[in-house]
Enzyme design. Structure first.
Site, PDB file in Angstrom:
ATOM      1  N   PHE A   6       2.745   3.599   7.654  1.00  0.00           N
ATOM      2  CA  PHE A   6       2.656   2.142   7.675  1.00  0.00           C
ATOM      3  C   PHE A   6       3.323   1.602   8.941  1.00  0.00           C
ATOM      4  O   PHE A   6       4.279   2.207   9.442  1.00  0.00           O
ATOM      5  CB  PHE A   6       3.369   1.530   6.465  1.00  0.00           C
ATOM      6  CG  PHE A   6       2.720   1.823   5.145  1.00  0.00           C
ATOM      7  CD1 PHE A   6       1.861   0.900   4.561  1.00  0.00           C
ATOM      8  CD2 PHE A   6       2.970   3.005   4.474  1.00  0.00           C
ATOM      9  CE1 PHE A   6       1.266   1.163   3.326  1.00  0.00           C
ATOM     10  CE2 PHE A   6       2.378   3.277   3.253  1.00  0.00           C
ATOM     11  CZ  PHE A   6       1.523   2.349   2.678  1.00  0.00           C
ATOM     12  N   THR A  15       0.973   8.605   4.068  1.00  0.00           N
ATOM     13  CA  THR A  15       0.436   7.432   4.761  1.00  0.00           C
ATOM     14  C   THR A  15       1.508   6.843   5.667  1.00  0.00           C
ATOM     15  O   THR A  15       2.663   6.703   5.265  1.00  0.00           O
ATOM     16  CB  THR A  15      -0.035   6.359   3.772  1.00  0.00           C
ATOM     17  OG1 THR A  15      -1.164   6.865   3.040  1.00  0.00           O
ATOM     18  CG2 THR A  15      -0.464   5.086   4.492  1.00  0.00           C
TER      19      THR A  15
END
Length: 282
Positions: free
Chosen positions: A173, A171
């Site tokens: 960010f 992921t």
């Protein structure tokens, strides 16, 4: 102590990202992304750690709508490898488990173990929240898929480690601030993020993006989405490599602005080291 807000409950992946990047900050949980942005706008916190895309699940759609009009600025990025642990109450085993609870994306990213054991999936609002809920029961048939940090916080046993189907699950960010903090020119690899809307003229998008090709600018992300449900109004979200003071990117942005009804830079920030570690496919 300075504060950084994240969406989710303590122990969530966003919490881990906060601890990794800003260990000296107090990490503050918020129920929704809207709550994160409101906490920033009110001045309750100093920064926000917000997931923007996942290598398996794709973009986090809410952010593309919330970020451009928030008045906040991207000052950094962080890539977090996602690892899910199957956890349950002490005394539970892989054989006692009947149901597994987690966020819908986590369940979808751990299908193999679910199939192998015949577990029934139950969708929860949050990975760490599912772990907390399990910890508040006395049911040895229920388990959660969540980060290891959640097991530590809620006192759960890990029954199976790193059960995600894909090892590359990551992921990305972005770190948000109320004040812009553009990366210094010439200090290393930089990512520039901006949004734009093309003018309503024939071939406007083709002409607007042509400057990036002719100036040798690497565009790492280009996504479109509708504004206010109107199919005629499309906004584009873009990441490119380079600093706006680079002559090539400066020329490309100038050409883009000519064909655009809106152009707004959201951030100019150091490229995460993770980008350099990714091996390009052959």
């Amino acid at each position: 102590m300075k504060k950084i807000v994240f969406q989710g409950e303590p122990g969530a992946n966003s919490h881990i990202a906060c601890a990794d990047v800003y260990p000296d900050y107090e990490a503050v949980p918020a129920p929704t992304f809207e709550d994160c942005f409101q906490a920033m706008s009110r001045g309750d916190v100093d920064l926000a750690m917000i997931p923007i895309e996942n290598s398996l699940a794709g973009r986090v759609a809410d952010i593309h709508h919330l970020l451009p009009d928030s008045g906040l600025h991207i000052i950094g990025e962080y890539f977090l490898p996602i690892r899910f642990q199957l956890m349950a109450l002490k005394g539970a085993t892989l054989e006692t488990i009947k149901t597994v609870e987690s966020h819908v994306h986590a369940l979808g990213q751990c299908r193999r173990i679910m199939r192998e054991h015949g577990y029934r999936a139950i969708v929860a609002g949050d990975t760490a929240g599912a772990a907390r809920i399990i910890s508040e029961t006395d049911d040895l048939t229920r388990a959660a898929l969540a980060p290891r940090f959640a097991a530590e916080i809620y006192g759960l046993d890990i029954l199976a480690e790193n059960v995600e189907d894909a090892a590359h699950n990551t992921t990305r960010f972005v770190i948000l601030s109320r004040e812009p903090a553009h990366a210094a020119y010439g200090a290393g690899p930089v990512i520039t993020t901006f949004v734009f809307r093309v003018r309503n003229i024939p071939a406007a998008l083709y002409k607007a993006l042509g400057g990036f090709a002719t100036n040798g600018i690497n565009m790492t992300k280009l996504e479109s989405y509708q504004l206010d449900g109107r199919f005629s109004a499309t906004r584009f979200y873009v990441d490119v490599e380079g600093h706006p003071q680079d002559s090539g990117l400066a020329h490309a942005l100038e050409e883009l602005a000519f064909f655009s009804a809106e152009l707004r830079i959201l951030g100019v920030y150091p490229a995460a080291p993770f980008r350099a570690d990714v091996v390009a496919p052959r």
